[in-house]
Scaffold this active site. Sequence first.
Site, mmCIF file in Angstrom:
data_model
loop_
_atom_site.group_PDB
_atom_site.id
_atom_site.type_symbol
_atom_site.label_atom_id
_atom_site.label_comp_id
_atom_site.label_asym_id
_atom_site.label_seq_id
_atom_site.Cartn_x
_atom_site.Cartn_y
_atom_site.Cartn_z
ATOM 1 C CG ASP A 232 -7.164 3.599 2.418
ATOM 2 O OD1 ASP A 232 -8.168 3.167 1.494
ATOM 3 O OD2 ASP A 232 -7.057 4.720 2.727
ATOM 4 C CE LYS B 203 -1.975 2.069 3.393
ATOM 5 N NZ LYS B 203 -2.334 2.763 4.890
#
Length: 224
Positions: A138, A120
């Site tokens: 996320d 991420k």
Amino acid sequence: MTRKKIAEFYTRLRDLNPEPKGELHYVNPYTLLVAVALSAQATDKGVNRATGPLFEKVQTPQQMLDLGEEGLIEHIRTIGLYRNKAKNVIALSRKLVDEREGVVPPDRDYLETLPGVGRKTANVVLNIAFGIPTIAVDTHIFRVGNRTGLAKGKTPDAVEKVLEKVTPEEFKLHAHHWLILHGRYICKARKPDCWRCPVEDLCAFKPKTPPPGTQPAPKQRKAG
């Protein structure tokens, strides 16, 4: 969600915010990397409060090493898990100095080898710092993808793969920002603001949340 609905979904988000920006403050790719690493399990606002004074002093990996772990801790004490994050930031800074002459490369595989940097974080840096059309999943994007039907998946990686597949090329660069902002301010975790959502009619979520101060219509009893 059908291809036609997906295109309309992104078109509406783009019309409302043609040039979306991330909310973390940064100076260059290195400070962005640090900010994103610090933002895990923390709010962007909280990170910005801490990194404002920090980034006035520190803008390169070497400057971070010169500041040292204890010096970094003094700046980021208000951020959750600050001790572990400080260790990681110092370690990733050392690695960048030793292996890349202090330069953050646009290379996902390498970024993921840095301490405290996962997929991420790497995707966020690639997208914002280098303009590469990545989608960093996320908690907000994971929720929006599953709740709306845009991209269902049991893990963030699974949702990312679906989004990469179904998101039209013209939307891929900014999809990450549109979805995060939508999840943060409208499609919120506890109670989404369906009543003011620009894509409410395209979304699979039921029941829709009514405007504040109103009650859903009572169910009609069957006669007999």
